[in-house]
Design an enzyme around this catalytic site. Sequence first.
Site, PDB file in Angstrom:
ATOM      1  CD  GLU A 203      -7.840 -38.394 -21.165  1.00 24.51           C
ATOM      2  OE1 GLU A 203      -8.844 -38.043 -20.543  1.00 24.51           O
ATOM      3  OE2 GLU A 203      -7.440 -37.795 -22.182  1.00 24.51           O
TER       4      GLU A 203
ATOM      5  CG  LEU B 278      -3.716 -32.618 -25.616  1.00 24.81           C
ATOM      6  CD1 LEU B 278      -4.358 -33.989 -25.807  1.00 24.81           C
ATOM      7  CD2 LEU B 278      -4.438 -31.851 -24.508  1.00 24.81           C
TER       8      LEU B 278
HETATM    9  N1  NAP Z   1      -5.960 -31.202 -21.420  1.00 22.01           N
HETATM   10  C1  NAP Z   1      -7.153 -30.882 -21.914  1.00 22.01           C
HETATM   11  O1  NAP Z   1      -8.173 -31.469 -21.536  1.00 22.01           O
HETATM   12  C2  NAP Z   1      -7.257 -29.790 -22.951  1.00 22.01           C
HETATM   13  C3  NAP Z   1      -8.503 -29.451 -23.503  1.00 22.01           C
HETATM   14  C4  NAP Z   1      -8.571 -28.404 -24.434  1.00 22.01           C
HETATM   15  C5  NAP Z   1      -7.423 -27.730 -24.794  1.00 22.01           C
HETATM   16  N2  NAP Z   1      -6.221 -28.092 -24.270  1.00 22.01           N
HETATM   17  C6  NAP Z   1      -4.994 -27.351 -24.603  1.00 22.01           C
HETATM   18  O2  NAP Z   1      -5.194 -26.010 -24.156  1.00 22.01           O
HETATM   19  C7  NAP Z   1      -4.564 -25.102 -25.079  1.00 22.01           C
HETATM   20  C8  NAP Z   1      -5.619 -24.201 -25.699  1.00 22.01           C
HETATM   21  O3  NAP Z   1      -6.405 -23.624 -24.677  1.00 22.01           O
HETATM   22  P1  NAP Z   1      -6.423 -22.027 -24.380  1.00 22.01           P
HETATM   23  O4  NAP Z   1      -6.998 -21.858 -23.021  1.00 22.01           O
HETATM   24  O5  NAP Z   1      -5.081 -21.464 -24.644  1.00 22.01           O
HETATM   25  O6  NAP Z   1      -7.370 -21.455 -25.515  1.00 22.01           O
HETATM   26  P2  NAP Z   1      -8.917 -21.732 -25.908  1.00 22.01           P
HETATM   27  O7  NAP Z   1      -9.777 -21.509 -24.721  1.00 22.01           O
HETATM   28  O8  NAP Z   1      -9.051 -22.995 -26.637  1.00 22.01           O
HETATM   29  O9  NAP Z   1      -9.135 -20.562 -26.960  1.00 22.01           O
HETATM   30  C9  NAP Z   1      -9.006 -19.219 -26.555  1.00 22.01           C
HETATM   31  C10 NAP Z   1      -9.701 -18.384 -27.618  1.00 22.01           C
HETATM   32  O10 NAP Z   1     -11.111 -18.525 -27.474  1.00 22.01           O
HETATM   33  C11 NAP Z   1     -11.731 -17.327 -27.893  1.00 22.01           C
HETATM   34  N3  NAP Z   1     -12.416 -16.715 -26.762  1.00 22.01           N
HETATM   35  C12 NAP Z   1     -12.001 -16.653 -25.492  1.00 22.01           C
HETATM   36  N4  NAP Z   1     -12.855 -15.929 -24.777  1.00 22.01           N
HETATM   37  C13 NAP Z   1     -13.843 -15.531 -25.609  1.00 22.01           C
HETATM   38  C14 NAP Z   1     -15.036 -14.768 -25.448  1.00 22.01           C
HETATM   39  N5  NAP Z   1     -15.390 -14.237 -24.277  1.00 22.01           N
HETATM   40  N6  NAP Z   1     -15.802 -14.558 -26.520  1.00 22.01           N
HETATM   41  C15 NAP Z   1     -15.480 -15.050 -27.724  1.00 22.01           C
HETATM   42  N7  NAP Z   1     -14.353 -15.785 -27.932  1.00 22.01           N
HETATM   43  C16 NAP Z   1     -13.567 -16.015 -26.880  1.00 22.01           C
HETATM   44  C17 NAP Z   1     -10.631 -16.387 -28.355  1.00 22.01           C
HETATM   45  O11 NAP Z   1     -10.451 -16.655 -29.732  1.00 22.01           O
HETATM   46  P3  NAP Z   1      -9.900 -15.530 -30.754  1.00 22.01           P
HETATM   47  O12 NAP Z   1      -8.476 -15.293 -30.359  1.00 22.01           O
HETATM   48  O13 NAP Z   1     -10.060 -16.167 -32.106  1.00 22.01           O
HETATM   49  O14 NAP Z   1     -10.768 -14.310 -30.561  1.00 22.01           O
HETATM   50  C18 NAP Z   1      -9.440 -16.884 -27.540  1.00 22.01           C
HETATM   51  O15 NAP Z   1      -8.177 -16.530 -28.064  1.00 22.01           O
HETATM   52  C19 NAP Z   1      -3.838 -25.985 -26.091  1.00 22.01           C
HETATM   53  O16 NAP Z   1      -2.528 -26.235 -25.604  1.00 22.01           O
HETATM   54  C20 NAP Z   1      -4.673 -27.255 -26.069  1.00 22.01           C
HETATM   55  O17 NAP Z   1      -3.927 -28.381 -26.522  1.00 22.01           O
HETATM   56  C21 NAP Z   1      -6.137 -29.099 -23.361  1.00 22.01           C
END
Ligand code: NAP
Length: 188
Positions: free
Chosen positions: A30, A23
């Site tokens: 929050e 984050l």
């Molecule tokens: N501010 C907030 O409210 C909040 C909330 C959540 C997260 N975050 C932040 O967001 C970042 C992470 O989010 P992100 O968007 O990069 O990644 P994410 O959505 O958490 O993870 C992406 C992963 O999900 C899997 N995935 C995606 N599409 C898929 C599908 N169609 N079928 C199966 N698996 C699938 C894949 O995993 P594999 O690579 O293993 O195949 C992909 O690499 C971090 O910085 C975290 O701290 C912030």
Amino acid sequence: MVVKFDLIAATCENMGIGKNKDLPWRLKSEMAFFTRMTSETSDQNKKNVVLMGRKTWDSIPAKFKPLAGRINFILSRSKLDVQNYKDCYSFNSLQEVIDKLENEKFKDVYENVWVIGGSYIYEETMKSKYFHRLYLTRIMKHFECDTFFPKMNDNLREIRDSRVPEDVQEENGIKFVYHIYENPDFNK
Ligand SMILES: NC(=O)c1ccc[n+]([C@@H]2O[C@H](COP(=O)([O-])OP(=O)(O)OC[C@H]3O[C@@H](n4cnc5c(N)ncnc54)[C@H](OP(=O)(O)O)[C@@H]3O)[C@@H](O)[C@H]2O)c1
């Protein structure tokens, strides 16, 4: 019981949600709000499901894994080794998740489904017919980010929820407001 996705996210002014697998901000109150909303159930015998992508799962510090008191669902295209974690399941697709949520035996175990990110999971669930509400914390500050919240549908209606404070919150000089948006097409 119809499957229902409630999304919960925090964004900054530029709609960022993450930076360097973490984050971009530290806001304890929050985070406490997130924990309370995703954990609370009206039936003490049930738990909520928290659905997340593999990268969000990886971003949770080891000591907080799995998210306590909730059933952790992780989406990944690989088979994840989560058997050693209590109440933790991995899925290869959103359809597999829906199949599990619609399973008659599993329906007795969970109450709400909270989608907790990241980008792709928010986008896919908002596009689905199961999308019910988005609980969005708007942080009134710009942070440098590398991951962003997807575009929101124009037809969402802003609503209130007695569990959610309406006034401007402030922590370490950073102001933020809790918003709730409802999908008018849910369950039509
Ligand atoms: N501010 C907030 O409210 C909040 C909330 C959540 C997260 N975050 C932040 O967001 C970042 C992470 O989010 P992100 O968007 O990069 O990644 P994410 O959505 O958490 O993870 C992406 C992963 O999900 C899997 N995935 C995606 N599409 C898929 C599908 N169609 N079928 C199966 N698996 C699938 C894949 O995993 P594999 O690579 O293993 O195949 C992909 O690499 C971090 O910085 C975290 O701290 C912030």
